[in-house]
Design an enzyme around this catalytic site. Structure first.
Site, short mmCIF file in Angstrom:
data_model
loop_
_atom_site.label_atom_id
_atom_site.label_comp_id
_atom_site.label_asym_id
_atom_site.label_seq_id
_atom_site.Cartn_x
_atom_site.Cartn_y
_atom_site.Cartn_z
N LYS A 221 37.46 -52.61 -2.67
CA LYS A 221 38.98 -52.23 -2.89
C LYS A 221 38.86 -50.68 -3.83
O LYS A 221 37.48 -50.39 -4.39
CB LYS A 221 39.11 -53.26 -5.20
CG LYS A 221 40.58 -51.78 -5.53
CD LYS A 221 41.85 -53.74 -5.33
CE LYS A 221 43.32 -52.76 -6.86
NZ LYS A 221 44.26 -52.15 -5.09
N GLY B 242 32.19 -49.84 -8.15
CA GLY B 242 31.26 -50.08 -7.32
C GLY B 242 31.44 -49.97 -6.22
O GLY B 242 30.53 -48.78 -5.53
N CYS B 243 32.80 -49.54 -5.83
CA CYS B 243 32.99 -49.02 -4.15
C CYS B 243 32.89 -47.55 -4.76
O CYS B 243 33.03 -46.88 -3.28
CB CYS B 243 34.58 -49.23 -4.29
SG CYS B 243 34.60 -51.48 -3.95
N THR B 244 33.13 -47.07 -4.97
CA THR B 244 33.83 -45.53 -5.58
C THR B 244 31.70 -45.03 -5.81
O THR B 244 31.25 -44.42 -4.58
CB THR B 244 33.91 -44.66 -7.05
OG1 THR B 244 34.90 -45.50 -7.09
CG2 THR B 244 33.78 -43.54 -6.87
N ALA C 173 30.43 -45.21 -1.75
CA ALA C 173 30.42 -44.77 -0.76
C ALA C 173 31.14 -43.28 -1.22
O ALA C 173 29.96 -42.18 -0.53
CB ALA C 173 32.86 -44.49 -1.16
#
Length: 160
Positions: free
Chosen positions: A42, A47-49, A52
């Site tokens: 998402k 975590g995804c930030t 990335a």
């Protein structure tokens, strides 16, 4: 849904998917370069930030000329906001889950005892000829971008 595990050395499945700007990206666009395709659950979550931004900040991956492509089920507008907010210099592709499932990056997940269906944090390194070099099907974010750079460096050395 089956857990499709691609094997190193196999041709990576072709794709044509849109990014946050509505531009289509195909694996064939990147022949001759290493491609790091990372699937994440998402946009704009902690975590995804981190993941990335780690790919964004990897000088080694840039020096190697690796193409970074993120992919999730978020829509184009969400991807565009996420990319702008964190100055992500690479495309974020959107998929309805069909391509993600075909590469083993979508399916049943167990988070703190709760079983759900969704995108599994995964990374695939595709070589300049379009073959899978290495995959991670349960990514731990910390240190992952460096591990990806190490795997590409190892593959480059084995070809030299």
């Amino acid at each position: 849904m089956t857990d499709n595990r691609l094997q190193a050395g196999e041709a990576f499945p072709a794709f044509m998917l849109p990014d946050g700007q509505g531009q289509s990206h195909a694996l064939s666009d990147y022949v001759g370069r290493y491609v790091v395709l990372y699937a994440y659950p998402k946009d704009d979550t902690p975590g995804c930030t981190r993941e990335a931004c780690d790919f964004r900040d990897s000088a080694r991956l840039r020096e190697m000329g690796a193409v970074i492509l993120g992919i999730s089920q978020d829509d184009a507008a969400s991807h565009q906001r996420f990319a702008e907010k964190y100055s992500l210099p690479f495309p974020l592709l959107t998929d309805d889950g069909e391509f993600l499932a075909s590469i083993g990056a979508y399916g049943e997940k167990n988070s703190y005892g709760k079983v759900t269906q969704g995108v599994k944090r995964s990374t695939f390194i595709i070589d300049p000829e379009g073959k899978l070099v290495k995959s991670w099907l349960a990514v731990k974010v910390d240190g992952h971008a460096e591990a990806v750079a190490d795997a590409i460096a190892g593959d480059m050395e084995s070809r030299a």
